[in-house]
Design an enzyme around this catalytic site. Structure first.
Site: not given
Ligand code: NDP
Length: 288
Positions: A94, A73, A132, A134
Protein backbone atom coordinates in the site's frame (compact mmCIF):
# COMPACT_ATOMS: atom_id res chain seq x y z
CA UNK A 1 2.16 25.46 0.16
CA UNK A 2 4.30 28.07 -1.57
CA UNK A 3 7.22 26.71 -3.50
CA UNK A 4 10.17 29.08 -3.88
CA UNK A 5 10.61 30.27 -7.48
CA UNK A 6 13.02 28.10 -9.37
CA UNK A 7 12.45 24.99 -7.23
CA UNK A 8 10.27 22.06 -8.16
CA UNK A 9 8.29 20.45 -5.36
CA UNK A 10 9.09 16.86 -4.38
CA UNK A 11 6.13 14.71 -5.38
CA UNK A 12 4.29 12.03 -3.43
CA UNK A 13 0.69 10.94 -3.69
CA UNK A 14 -1.91 8.24 -3.74
CA UNK A 15 -3.37 6.10 -6.52
CA UNK A 16 -6.68 4.31 -6.24
CA UNK A 17 -10.03 3.90 -7.92
CA UNK A 18 -12.66 5.94 -6.13
CA UNK A 19 -10.00 8.39 -4.98
CA UNK A 20 -12.27 11.40 -4.50
CA UNK A 21 -12.64 12.49 -0.90
CA UNK A 22 -9.54 10.67 0.39
CA UNK A 23 -9.13 12.31 3.84
CA UNK A 24 -5.45 11.41 4.19
CA UNK A 25 -4.50 14.06 1.60
CA UNK A 26 -5.24 16.82 4.12
CA UNK A 27 -3.35 14.92 6.83
CA UNK A 28 -0.15 14.45 4.82
CA UNK A 29 -0.13 17.93 3.30
CA UNK A 30 -0.63 19.35 6.83
CA UNK A 31 2.53 17.52 7.92
CA UNK A 32 4.52 18.87 4.95
CA UNK A 33 3.28 22.42 5.65
CA UNK A 34 4.01 22.13 9.38
CA UNK A 35 7.60 21.05 8.74
CA UNK A 36 8.06 23.79 6.09
CA UNK A 37 8.72 21.29 3.30
CA UNK A 38 7.95 22.12 -0.34
CA UNK A 39 6.51 18.64 -0.89
CA UNK A 40 3.13 17.80 -2.41
CA UNK A 41 0.79 14.84 -1.92
CA UNK A 42 -1.38 14.38 -5.01
CA UNK A 43 -4.58 12.32 -5.01
CA UNK A 44 -4.89 10.40 -8.32
CA UNK A 45 -7.68 8.32 -9.83
CA UNK A 46 -6.27 5.26 -11.64
CA UNK A 47 -8.36 2.52 -13.26
CA UNK A 48 -6.97 -1.06 -13.15
CA UNK A 49 -6.31 -1.13 -16.92
CA UNK A 50 -4.17 2.03 -16.58
CA UNK A 51 -2.08 0.88 -13.61
CA UNK A 52 1.00 -0.09 -15.63
CA UNK A 53 1.13 3.24 -17.46
CA UNK A 54 0.40 5.15 -14.24
CA UNK A 55 3.36 3.58 -12.40
CA UNK A 56 5.63 4.20 -15.41
CA UNK A 57 4.47 7.82 -15.43
CA UNK A 58 5.07 8.33 -11.71
CA UNK A 59 8.51 6.77 -12.13
CA UNK A 60 9.28 9.00 -15.12
CA UNK A 61 8.36 12.27 -13.41
CA UNK A 62 10.38 11.36 -10.34
CA UNK A 63 7.75 10.72 -7.66
CA UNK A 64 9.54 10.01 -4.35
CA UNK A 65 6.80 7.57 -3.47
CA UNK A 66 3.08 6.98 -3.46
CA UNK A 67 0.43 5.14 -1.51
CA UNK A 68 -1.74 2.70 -3.36
CA UNK A 69 -5.17 1.68 -2.28
CA UNK A 70 -8.02 -0.44 -3.66
CA UNK A 71 -7.99 -2.06 -6.18
CA UNK A 72 -4.22 -1.88 -6.78
CA UNK A 73 -2.68 -3.34 -3.61
CA UNK A 74 -1.78 -6.71 -5.16
CA UNK A 75 -1.56 -5.94 -8.89
CA UNK A 76 0.91 -3.06 -8.39
CA UNK A 77 3.56 -5.63 -7.37
CA UNK A 78 4.05 -6.62 -11.04
CA UNK A 79 5.25 -3.07 -11.81
CA UNK A 80 7.75 -2.68 -8.94
CA UNK A 81 11.42 -3.60 -8.54
CA UNK A 82 11.25 -5.26 -5.12
CA UNK A 83 9.31 -5.68 -1.88
CA UNK A 84 9.95 -4.97 1.80
CA UNK A 85 9.84 -7.93 4.21
CA UNK A 86 6.26 -7.68 5.46
CA UNK A 87 4.83 -6.71 2.04
CA UNK A 88 6.47 -9.84 0.60
CA UNK A 89 4.87 -12.05 3.27
CA UNK A 90 1.45 -10.39 2.91
CA UNK A 91 1.55 -10.27 -0.88
CA UNK A 92 0.10 -6.76 -0.72
CA UNK A 93 1.58 -3.27 -1.10
CA UNK A 94 0.00 0.00 0.00
CA UNK A 95 3.06 2.24 -0.09
CA UNK A 96 5.71 2.51 -2.80
CA UNK A 97 9.09 4.01 -1.95
CA UNK A 98 11.72 5.21 -4.41
CA UNK A 99 15.14 3.97 -3.30
CA UNK A 100 17.71 5.18 -5.82
CA UNK A 101 16.27 4.18 -9.18
CA UNK A 102 14.21 1.33 -7.72
CA UNK A 103 10.56 1.39 -6.70
CA UNK A 104 10.10 -0.80 -3.63
CA UNK A 105 6.70 -1.93 -2.33
CA UNK A 106 6.05 -1.67 1.40
CA UNK A 107 2.95 -2.17 3.52
CA UNK A 108 2.20 0.47 6.15
CA UNK A 109 -1.21 -0.91 7.29
CA UNK A 110 0.34 -3.14 9.95
CA UNK A 111 3.31 -0.84 10.61
CA UNK A 112 0.94 2.03 11.50
CA UNK A 113 -0.85 -0.27 13.92
CA UNK A 114 2.43 -1.41 15.46
CA UNK A 115 3.63 2.16 15.94
CA UNK A 116 0.40 2.95 17.85
CA UNK A 117 0.68 -0.28 19.86
CA UNK A 118 4.30 0.26 20.84
CA UNK A 119 3.29 3.47 22.64
CA UNK A 120 1.36 1.16 25.04
CA UNK A 121 3.12 -2.21 25.02
CA UNK A 122 5.98 -4.13 23.40
CA UNK A 123 4.28 -7.02 21.56
CA UNK A 124 7.30 -9.34 22.00
CA UNK A 125 6.07 -12.57 23.63
CA UNK A 126 2.50 -11.28 23.94
CA UNK A 127 -0.62 -13.34 23.47
CA UNK A 128 -2.91 -11.73 20.88
CA UNK A 129 -6.60 -12.26 20.09
CA UNK A 130 -7.36 -10.90 16.61
CA UNK A 131 -10.91 -10.60 15.28
CA UNK A 132 -11.06 -10.78 11.48
CA UNK A 133 -8.95 -12.30 8.73
CA UNK A 134 -9.25 -9.78 5.87
CA UNK A 135 -6.64 -7.36 4.54
CA UNK A 136 -6.33 -5.27 7.72
CA UNK A 137 -6.11 -8.36 9.96
CA UNK A 138 -3.48 -9.94 7.71
CA UNK A 139 -1.31 -6.81 7.75
CA UNK A 140 -1.56 -6.45 11.53
CA UNK A 141 -0.95 -10.14 12.21
CA UNK A 142 2.15 -10.30 10.00
CA UNK A 143 3.72 -7.21 11.64
CA UNK A 144 2.91 -8.54 15.11
CA UNK A 145 4.50 -11.87 14.23
CA UNK A 146 7.61 -10.17 12.78
CA UNK A 147 7.78 -8.09 15.99
CA UNK A 148 7.97 -11.28 18.05
CA UNK A 149 4.39 -11.79 19.30
CA UNK A 150 4.22 -15.09 21.19
CA UNK A 151 0.84 -16.41 20.06
CA UNK A 152 -1.91 -15.16 17.74
CA UNK A 153 -5.46 -16.48 17.97
CA UNK A 154 -7.43 -15.54 14.86
CA UNK A 155 -11.19 -15.38 15.51
CA UNK A 156 -13.11 -15.25 12.23
CA UNK A 157 -16.61 -15.91 10.97
CA UNK A 158 -15.55 -17.67 7.78
CA UNK A 159 -13.30 -20.65 8.51
CA UNK A 160 -11.66 -20.70 5.07
CA UNK A 161 -10.40 -17.10 5.31
CA UNK A 162 -9.32 -17.63 8.91
CA UNK A 163 -7.46 -20.82 7.99
CA UNK A 164 -5.62 -19.06 5.21
CA UNK A 165 -4.31 -16.42 7.63
CA UNK A 166 -3.31 -18.93 10.32
CA UNK A 167 -1.44 -21.02 7.74
CA UNK A 168 0.38 -17.92 6.48
CA UNK A 169 1.38 -16.96 10.03
CA UNK A 170 2.64 -20.43 10.89
CA UNK A 171 4.36 -21.24 7.60
CA UNK A 172 5.73 -17.87 6.48
CA UNK A 173 6.49 -16.11 9.78
CA UNK A 174 6.80 -19.07 12.17
CA UNK A 175 4.51 -17.78 14.91
CA UNK A 176 2.24 -20.04 17.00
CA UNK A 177 -1.27 -19.40 15.73
CA UNK A 178 -4.70 -21.01 15.84
CA UNK A 179 -8.13 -20.36 14.37
CA UNK A 180 -11.29 -20.07 16.42
CA UNK A 181 -14.47 -20.01 14.35
CA UNK A 182 -16.62 -17.12 15.52
CA UNK A 183 -19.97 -18.37 16.76
CA UNK A 184 -21.96 -16.20 19.19
CA UNK A 185 -20.28 -13.94 21.75
CA UNK A 186 -16.58 -14.75 21.99
CA UNK A 187 -15.13 -15.02 25.48
CA UNK A 188 -11.63 -13.50 25.49
CA UNK A 189 -9.30 -15.82 27.46
CA UNK A 190 -7.88 -14.22 30.64
CA UNK A 191 -4.26 -14.67 29.49
CA UNK A 192 -4.73 -12.46 26.38
CA UNK A 193 -2.49 -9.37 26.44
CA UNK A 194 -3.73 -7.64 23.26
CA UNK A 195 -7.25 -7.76 21.77
CA UNK A 196 -7.84 -6.32 18.29
CA UNK A 197 -10.94 -5.73 16.19
CA UNK A 198 -9.75 -5.93 12.58
CA UNK A 199 -13.21 -6.55 11.10
CA UNK A 200 -15.34 -3.87 9.48
CA UNK A 201 -17.90 -4.04 12.33
CA UNK A 202 -18.37 -0.50 13.66
CA UNK A 203 -17.55 1.36 10.45
CA UNK A 204 -19.84 4.42 10.29
CA UNK A 205 -21.90 2.97 13.18
CA UNK A 206 -20.85 3.91 16.72
CA UNK A 207 -23.37 1.50 18.23
CA UNK A 208 -22.48 -1.59 16.19
CA UNK A 209 -21.58 -4.36 18.59
CA UNK A 210 -18.63 -6.70 18.12
CA UNK A 211 -19.89 -10.14 19.22
CA UNK A 212 -17.71 -10.61 22.29
CA UNK A 213 -18.44 -10.98 25.98
CA UNK A 214 -17.48 -7.52 27.35
CA UNK A 215 -17.01 -8.91 30.86
CA UNK A 216 -14.09 -11.02 29.55
CA UNK A 217 -12.07 -7.82 28.91
CA UNK A 218 -9.69 -7.24 31.84
CA UNK A 219 -7.90 -4.05 32.89
CA UNK A 220 -4.45 -5.46 32.07
CA UNK A 221 -5.38 -5.92 28.38
CA UNK A 222 -4.66 -3.49 25.54
CA UNK A 223 -7.74 -3.28 23.31
CA UNK A 224 -7.43 -1.87 19.77
CA UNK A 225 -9.93 -1.17 17.02
CA UNK A 226 -9.03 -0.60 13.35
CA UNK A 227 -12.19 1.42 12.80
CA UNK A 228 -11.26 5.07 12.38
CA UNK A 229 -14.68 6.53 11.63
CA UNK A 230 -16.08 6.87 14.17
CA UNK A 231 -12.98 6.49 16.37
CA UNK A 232 -14.91 5.92 19.59
CA UNK A 233 -16.48 2.60 18.65
CA UNK A 234 -18.61 0.62 21.04
CA UNK A 235 -15.65 -1.74 21.61
CA UNK A 236 -13.39 1.18 22.57
CA UNK A 237 -16.03 2.54 24.97
CA UNK A 238 -16.69 -0.89 26.53
CA UNK A 239 -12.96 -1.55 26.92
CA UNK A 240 -12.37 1.86 28.53
CA UNK A 241 -15.23 1.23 30.94
CA UNK A 242 -13.47 -2.00 32.01
CA UNK A 243 -10.19 -0.14 32.63
CA UNK A 244 -8.33 -1.42 29.54
CA UNK A 245 -5.78 0.69 27.66
CA UNK A 246 -7.27 1.45 24.23
CA UNK A 247 -6.03 2.31 20.73
CA UNK A 248 -8.42 3.71 18.15
CA UNK A 249 -8.31 3.25 14.37
CA UNK A 250 -7.67 6.92 13.73
CA UNK A 251 -4.30 6.63 15.48
CA UNK A 252 -3.46 3.70 13.23
CA UNK A 253 -4.33 5.73 10.12
CA UNK A 254 -2.26 8.70 11.33
CA UNK A 255 0.68 6.40 12.03
CA UNK A 256 0.38 4.80 8.59
CA UNK A 257 0.87 8.29 7.15
CA UNK A 258 3.75 8.94 9.53
CA UNK A 259 5.44 5.68 8.51
CA UNK A 260 4.99 6.57 4.81
CA UNK A 261 6.51 10.04 5.35
CA UNK A 262 9.41 8.43 7.21
CA UNK A 263 9.94 6.04 4.25
CA UNK A 264 9.81 8.86 1.66
CA UNK A 265 11.62 11.67 3.45
CA UNK A 266 13.46 10.16 6.40
CA UNK A 267 11.81 12.39 9.01
CA UNK A 268 9.36 11.66 11.81
CA UNK A 269 6.46 14.07 11.29
CA UNK A 270 4.38 15.61 14.08
CA UNK A 271 1.53 13.13 14.53
CA UNK A 272 -0.59 15.58 16.59
CA UNK A 273 -0.77 17.97 13.63
CA UNK A 274 -1.64 15.07 11.34
CA UNK A 275 -4.40 13.77 13.61
CA UNK A 276 -6.01 17.19 13.90
CA UNK A 277 -5.99 17.62 10.10
CA UNK A 278 -7.47 14.14 9.64
CA UNK A 279 -10.21 14.75 12.23
CA UNK A 280 -11.09 17.97 10.45
CA UNK A 281 -11.17 16.27 7.04
CA UNK A 282 -13.46 13.56 8.44
CA UNK A 283 -15.70 16.11 10.15
CA UNK A 284 -14.73 14.73 13.56
CA UNK A 285 -13.04 17.87 14.92
CA UNK A 286 -14.13 18.46 18.50
CA UNK A 287 -15.34 14.84 19.01
CA UNK A 288 -13.84 12.92 21.89
P1 NDP B 1 -11.97 -7.15 4.42
O1 NDP B 1 -13.24 -7.08 3.67
O2 NDP B 1 -10.74 -7.68 3.77
O3 NDP B 1 -12.23 -8.06 5.75
C1 NDP B 1 -13.34 -7.85 6.58
C2 NDP B 1 -13.26 -8.75 7.82
O4 NDP B 1 -14.36 -8.42 8.67
C3 NDP B 1 -13.38 -10.24 7.51
O5 NDP B 1 -12.60 -10.97 8.41
C4 NDP B 1 -14.88 -10.50 7.74
O6 NDP B 1 -15.16 -11.81 8.11
C5 NDP B 1 -15.12 -9.59 8.94
N1 NDP B 1 -16.53 -9.22 9.10
C6 NDP B 1 -17.21 -8.28 8.39
N2 NDP B 1 -18.49 -8.21 8.85
C7 NDP B 1 -18.60 -9.13 9.84
C8 NDP B 1 -19.66 -9.52 10.70
N3 NDP B 1 -20.87 -8.96 10.63
N4 NDP B 1 -19.42 -10.48 11.62
C9 NDP B 1 -18.20 -11.05 11.72
N5 NDP B 1 -17.16 -10.73 10.92
C10 NDP B 1 -17.35 -9.78 10.00
O7 NDP B 1 -11.73 -5.69 4.99
P2 NDP B 1 -10.33 -5.06 5.47
O8 NDP B 1 -9.61 -6.05 6.29
O9 NDP B 1 -9.64 -4.44 4.33
O10 NDP B 1 -10.86 -3.85 6.39
C11 NDP B 1 -11.51 -4.10 7.64
C12 NDP B 1 -11.73 -2.77 8.32
O11 NDP B 1 -10.48 -2.20 8.67
C13 NDP B 1 -12.45 -1.73 7.43
O12 NDP B 1 -13.54 -1.20 8.14
C14 NDP B 1 -11.41 -0.65 7.20
O13 NDP B 1 -11.99 0.63 7.22
C15 NDP B 1 -10.50 -0.82 8.41
N6 NDP B 1 -9.11 -0.40 8.15
C16 NDP B 1 -8.59 0.55 8.95
C17 NDP B 1 -7.32 0.99 8.77
C18 NDP B 1 -6.78 2.06 9.65
O14 NDP B 1 -5.69 2.56 9.37
N7 NDP B 1 -7.45 2.42 10.71
C19 NDP B 1 -6.45 0.42 7.70
C20 NDP B 1 -7.09 -0.62 6.94
C21 NDP B 1 -8.38 -0.99 7.17
P3 NDP B 1 -15.41 -12.98 6.97
O15 NDP B 1 -14.04 -13.42 6.54
O16 NDP B 1 -16.14 -14.03 7.74
O17 NDP B 1 -16.20 -12.35 5.88
Amino acid sequence: MATPNGFLPELTGSISQGAAGNPTVAMIEAAYAHHGLPWRYVNMEVAPEDLRDAVRGLRAVGFRGFNCSLPHKVTVIDHLDGLGESAAVMGAVNCVVRRGERLIGENTDGKGFLKSLRAQVDPRGCSVVLFGAGGAARAIAVELALAGAGHITVVNRSASRGDELVTLLRDRVGVASELVEWRGDHVVPPDADIVINATSIGLYDADARLPIEPASLRPDMVVADVIGNPPRTRLIRDAEARGCRVLDGLGMLVNQGAVAIRFWMGIDPDSGIMRRALEQALGLAGER
